[in-house]
Design a protein around this motif. Sequence first.
Motif, short mmCIF file in Angstrom:
data_model
loop_
_atom_site.label_atom_id
_atom_site.label_comp_id
_atom_site.label_asym_id
_atom_site.label_seq_id
_atom_site.Cartn_x
_atom_site.Cartn_y
_atom_site.Cartn_z
N GLN A 115 -2.63 -8.15 15.44
CA GLN A 115 -2.11 -6.96 14.80
C GLN A 115 -1.03 -6.31 15.66
O GLN A 115 -1.27 -6.00 16.83
CB GLN A 115 -3.23 -5.95 14.52
N PRO A 157 -11.00 -3.02 12.22
CA PRO A 157 -11.20 -2.64 10.82
C PRO A 157 -12.69 -2.68 10.45
O PRO A 157 -13.42 -3.57 10.87
CB PRO A 157 -10.41 -3.70 10.05
N GLY A 212 1.61 -0.57 13.51
CA GLY A 212 2.12 -0.22 12.20
C GLY A 212 1.95 -1.29 11.14
O GLY A 212 2.42 -1.12 10.00
N LYS A 213 1.31 -2.37 11.50
CA LYS A 213 1.10 -3.48 10.56
C LYS A 213 -0.40 -3.74 10.39
O LYS A 213 -1.21 -3.35 11.22
CB LYS A 213 1.78 -4.76 11.06
N GLY A 214 -0.73 -4.44 9.30
CA GLY A 214 -2.11 -4.86 9.12
C GLY A 214 -2.40 -6.10 9.95
O GLY A 214 -1.48 -6.79 10.39
N PRO A 215 -3.69 -6.42 10.17
CA PRO A 215 -4.03 -7.64 10.89
C PRO A 215 -3.56 -8.87 10.12
O PRO A 215 -3.55 -8.88 8.89
CB PRO A 215 -5.57 -7.60 10.94
N PHE A 242 -3.58 -8.91 4.66
CA PHE A 242 -3.68 -7.46 4.73
C PHE A 242 -2.35 -6.80 4.45
O PHE A 242 -1.28 -7.34 4.78
CB PHE A 242 -4.13 -7.02 6.14
N GLY A 243 -2.40 -5.61 3.87
CA GLY A 243 -1.23 -4.74 3.80
C GLY A 243 -1.06 -3.99 5.11
O GLY A 243 -1.86 -4.15 6.04
N SER A 244 -0.03 -3.17 5.19
CA SER A 244 0.26 -2.41 6.42
C SER A 244 -0.56 -1.14 6.53
O SER A 244 -0.53 -0.47 7.56
CB SER A 244 1.75 -2.08 6.50
N GLY A 245 -1.27 -0.80 5.46
CA GLY A 245 -2.18 0.34 5.53
C GLY A 245 -1.57 1.66 5.15
O GLY A 245 -0.35 1.83 5.08
N LEU A 301 -6.85 0.17 5.17
CA LEU A 301 -6.22 -1.12 4.96
C LEU A 301 -6.74 -1.77 3.69
O LEU A 301 -7.93 -1.71 3.39
CB LEU A 301 -6.53 -2.06 6.14
N CYS A 302 -5.85 -2.38 2.98
CA CYS A 302 -6.21 -3.16 1.81
C CYS A 302 -5.86 -4.62 2.08
O CYS A 302 -4.88 -4.91 2.78
CB CYS A 302 -5.45 -2.66 0.58
N TYR A 344 -7.64 -12.42 14.52
CA TYR A 344 -6.53 -11.74 13.88
C TYR A 344 -5.63 -11.13 14.94
O TYR A 344 -6.08 -10.68 16.00
CB TYR A 344 -7.02 -10.64 12.93
N GLN A 388 0.84 -1.19 0.00
CA GLN A 388 0.00 0.00 0.00
C GLN A 388 0.88 1.25 0.00
O GLN A 388 1.85 1.33 0.74
CB GLN A 388 -0.91 0.03 1.24
N GLN A 427 -9.70 1.62 9.47
CA GLN A 427 -9.50 1.37 10.89
C GLN A 427 -9.25 2.69 11.61
O GLN A 427 -8.19 3.31 11.45
CB GLN A 427 -8.33 0.40 11.12
#
Lengths: 115, 112
Positions: free
Chosen positions: B38, A43, B41-44, A106-109, A91-92, B36, A6, A37
């Motif tokens: 998390q 999210p 700084g990261k996504g779930p 998930f990406g890191s957003g 988030l993607c 999940y 992302q 989020q």
Amino acid sequence: GAGVSQTPSNKVTEKGKYVELRCDPISGHTALYWYRQSLGQGPEFLIYFQGTGAADDSGLPNDRFFAVRPEGSVSTLKIQRTERGDSAVYLCASSPGIGEGEKLFFGSGTQLSVL
Amino acid sequence: QQQVKQSPQSLIVQKGGISIINCAYENTAFDYFPWYQQFPGKGPALLIAIRPDVSEKKEGRFTISFNKSAKQFSLHIMDSQPGDSATYFCAASNYGDDKIIFGKGTRLHILP
């Protein structure tokens, strides 16, 4: 790439401006999702694509939000006339296809801050 | 209306202890229940998931217990380690509907 990418990782904008957030899914994944989020929250679903088409956009909060995936790979989330309440991490996520939630990554957003 | 309710909001556990996070849902059509993890700084990231045809699923130190009649499920982390310190989200979805509904999260801190 190895994971969902992302860009940008951070975006600061002023109220009323237009922003675009980009998502590059895992290669070969046909399903792509956008979530938002807010601080201290889980999210919240916005929209998901199967291929090029939006399969479910019921989570988009209003018509200022729009997302596209013209070639079935990269997706862009577009926000018009940004408001301070839009500040959040966007988030993607991608999966191999619909119905494969166990393979959702998930990406890191993108941290969006609207001043 | 919050479809997935998670508790507690935060949890502190001694190293080696058991961490327990609870979740309750309302929609009886839900049939997929993931947890999940998390990090800041990261996504779930998917930790473990269960479907309602079983009452328990174990993967290493992580166990999901599922009570269909009570519409509740919980995550147990055995022998909790400082590296487990993170925010945990329970979630739910319907089969064939990839819209995953998340709880509000539990911030877990494992004391060294």
